[in-house]
Design a protein around this motif. Structure first.
Motif, PDB file in Angstrom:
ATOM      1  N   ASN A  26     -24.865 -41.199  42.267  1.00 41.65           N
ATOM      2  CA  ASN A  26     -24.026 -42.373  42.039  1.00 41.65           C
ATOM      3  C   ASN A  26     -22.896 -41.983  41.077  1.00 41.65           C
ATOM      4  N   PRO A  27     -21.631 -42.063  41.504  1.00 43.05           N
ATOM      5  CA  PRO A  27     -20.521 -41.653  40.631  1.00 43.05           C
ATOM      6  C   PRO A  27     -20.451 -42.436  39.324  1.00 43.05           C
ATOM      7  N   LEU A  28     -20.749 -43.734  39.357  1.00 41.71           N
ATOM      8  CA  LEU A  28     -20.730 -44.531  38.126  1.00 41.71           C
ATOM      9  C   LEU A  28     -21.807 -44.058  37.159  1.00 41.71           C
ATOM     10  N   MET A  29     -23.022 -43.856  37.660  1.00 41.84           N
ATOM     11  CA  MET A  29     -24.107 -43.403  36.787  1.00 41.84           C
ATOM     12  C   MET A  29     -23.865 -41.975  36.300  1.00 41.84           C
ATOM     13  N   HIS A  30     -23.238 -41.156  37.125  1.00 40.26           N
ATOM     14  CA  HIS A  30     -22.888 -39.797  36.702  1.00 40.26           C
ATOM     15  C   HIS A  30     -21.929 -39.859  35.514  1.00 40.26           C
ATOM     16  N   PHE A  31     -20.926 -40.718  35.605  1.00 41.04           N
ATOM     17  CA  PHE A  31     -19.963 -40.871  34.514  1.00 41.04           C
ATOM     18  C   PHE A  31     -20.667 -41.365  33.251  1.00 41.04           C
ATOM     19  N   VAL A  32     -21.533 -42.362  33.393  1.00 37.89           N
ATOM     20  CA  VAL A  32     -22.250 -42.898  32.228  1.00 37.89           C
ATOM     21  C   VAL A  32     -23.136 -41.818  31.619  1.00 37.89           C
ATOM     22  N   TYR A  33     -23.819 -41.041  32.455  1.00 45.37           N
ATOM     23  CA  TYR A  33     -24.678 -39.969  31.954  1.00 45.37           C
ATOM     24  C   TYR A  33     -23.861 -38.946  31.166  1.00 45.37           C
ATOM     25  N   GLU A  34     -22.713 -38.583  31.699  1.00 46.36           N
ATOM     26  CA  GLU A  34     -21.875 -37.575  31.045  1.00 46.36           C
ATOM     27  C   GLU A  34     -21.280 -38.071  29.731  1.00 46.36           C
ATOM     28  N   THR A  35     -21.097 -39.366  29.585  1.00 43.34           N
ATOM     29  CA  THR A  35     -20.438 -39.887  28.386  1.00 43.34           C
ATOM     30  C   THR A  35     -21.390 -40.483  27.356  1.00 43.34           C
ATOM     31  N   ASN A  36     -22.554 -41.000  27.812  1.00 42.55           N
ATOM     32  CA  ASN A  36     -23.421 -41.711  26.878  1.00 42.55           C
ATOM     33  C   ASN A  36     -24.841 -41.798  27.450  1.00 42.55           C
ATOM     34  N   ILE A  37     -25.709 -40.897  27.039  1.00 41.45           N
ATOM     35  CA  ILE A  37     -27.067 -40.861  27.585  1.00 41.45           C
ATOM     36  C   ILE A  37     -27.863 -42.124  27.234  1.00 41.45           C
ATOM     37  N   PRO A  38     -27.794 -42.643  25.993  1.00 40.48           N
ATOM     38  CA  PRO A  38     -28.486 -43.928  25.755  1.00 40.48           C
ATOM     39  C   PRO A  38     -27.938 -45.045  26.654  1.00 40.48           C
ATOM     40  N   GLY A  39     -26.646 -45.030  26.907  1.00 38.70           N
ATOM     41  CA  GLY A  39     -26.051 -46.009  27.813  1.00 38.70           C
ATOM     42  C   GLY A  39     -26.566 -45.834  29.232  1.00 38.70           C
ATOM     43  N   PHE A  40     -26.825 -44.597  29.614  1.00 36.71           N
ATOM     44  CA  PHE A  40     -27.396 -44.291  30.921  1.00 36.71           C
ATOM     45  C   PHE A  40     -28.754 -44.979  31.063  1.00 36.71           C
ATOM     46  N   TYR A  41     -29.617 -44.790  30.065  1.00 37.69           N
ATOM     47  CA  TYR A  41     -30.929 -45.441  30.084  1.00 37.69           C
ATOM     48  C   TYR A  41     -30.779 -46.964  30.085  1.00 37.69           C
ATOM     49  N   LEU A  42     -29.902 -47.452  29.237  1.00 41.42           N
ATOM     50  CA  LEU A  42     -29.701 -48.894  29.122  1.00 41.42           C
ATOM     51  C   LEU A  42     -29.274 -49.501  30.452  1.00 41.42           C
ATOM     52  N   LEU A  43     -28.317 -48.870  31.088  1.00 42.44           N
ATOM     53  CA  LEU A  43     -27.830 -49.385  32.366  1.00 42.44           C
ATOM     54  C   LEU A  43     -28.888 -49.281  33.452  1.00 42.44           C
ATOM     55  N   LYS A  44     -29.571 -48.138  33.509  1.00 41.71           N
ATOM     56  CA  LYS A  44     -30.597 -47.931  34.540  1.00 41.71           C
ATOM     57  C   LYS A  44     -31.720 -48.950  34.421  1.00 41.71           C
ATOM     58  N   ILE A  45     -32.051 -49.364  33.204  1.00 39.62           N
ATOM     59  CA  ILE A  45     -33.159 -50.289  33.007  1.00 39.62           C
ATOM     60  C   ILE A  45     -32.687 -51.744  32.958  1.00 39.62           C
ATOM     61  N   CYS A  46     -31.498 -51.976  32.424  1.00 43.20           N
ATOM     62  CA  CYS A  46     -31.021 -53.357  32.285  1.00 43.20           C
ATOM     63  C   CYS A  46     -30.578 -53.989  33.604  1.00 43.20           C
ATOM     64  N   LEU A  47     -30.096 -53.211  34.549  1.00 42.65           N
ATOM     65  CA  LEU A  47     -29.692 -53.808  35.825  1.00 42.65           C
ATOM     66  C   LEU A  47     -30.873 -54.451  36.551  1.00 42.65           C
ATOM     67  N   PRO A  48     -32.017 -53.771  36.678  1.00 42.20           N
ATOM     68  CA  PRO A  48     -33.176 -54.463  37.269  1.00 42.20           C
ATOM     69  C   PRO A  48     -33.662 -55.636  36.409  1.00 42.20           C
ATOM     70  N   LEU A  49     -33.577 -55.497  35.085  1.00 41.10           N
ATOM     71  CA  LEU A  49     -33.954 -56.618  34.221  1.00 41.10           C
ATOM     72  C   LEU A  49     -33.050 -57.820  34.466  1.00 41.10           C
ATOM     73  N   LEU A  50     -31.765 -57.568  34.654  1.00 41.00           N
ATOM     74  CA  LEU A  50     -30.829 -58.640  34.959  1.00 41.00           C
ATOM     75  C   LEU A  50     -31.184 -59.312  36.282  1.00 41.00           C
ATOM     76  N   LEU A  51     -31.525 -58.522  37.267  1.00 44.56           N
ATOM     77  CA  LEU A  51     -31.934 -59.074  38.555  1.00 44.56           C
ATOM     78  C   LEU A  51     -33.191 -59.922  38.397  1.00 44.56           C
ATOM     79  N   ILE A  52     -34.154 -59.433  37.652  1.00 48.41           N
ATOM     80  CA  ILE A  52     -35.386 -60.192  37.427  1.00 48.41           C
ATOM     81  C   ILE A  52     -35.076 -61.500  36.702  1.00 48.41           C
ATOM     82  N   TYR A  53     -34.203 -61.442  35.708  1.00 50.58           N
ATOM     83  CA  TYR A  53     -33.801 -62.656  34.986  1.00 50.58           C
ATOM     84  C   TYR A  53     -33.125 -63.651  35.924  1.00 50.58           C
TER      85      TYR A  53
END
Length: 90
Positions: A26-53
């Motif tokens: 995923n180009p977006l996740m690749h960019f996030v991984y390259e720029t901010n690893i905690p942000g990578f985790y946050l995005l990977k986990i928060c998107l499903p949490l948002l869907l669940i919410y």
């Protein structure tokens, strides 16, 4: 189930990228991984949490159930892919 799969996906993806076993497709996740690893985790986990919410705020109907099922199937497929390449390492 969705959250558990998302957490596994984030850890397995990080491990695979970090050890040069896989690349982030995923180009977006690749960019996030390259720029901010905690942000990578946050995005990977928060998107499903948002869907669940959001699912708690919507009226249950057939379309919502289908979309949730598709999300779980896709995450399951990604989880199985991770297990496959990890099995190749051993």
């Amino acid at each position: 189930m969705l959250l558990v799969l998302a957490i596994f996906d984030s850890f397995f993806t990080y491990f695979g990228i970090r050890n040069d076993h896989i690349t982030e497709a995923n180009p977006l996740m690749h960019f996030v991984y390259e720029t901010n690893i905690p942000g990578f985790y946050l995005l990977k986990i928060c998107l499903p949490l948002l869907l669940i919410y959001l699912l708690t705020k919507l009226q249950p109907n057939r379309h919502i159930q289908i979309l949730l099922s598709i999300a779980i199937i896709l995450y399951t497929f990604v989880f199985l892919q991770h297990l496959f390449w990890i099995s190749l390492l051993t």
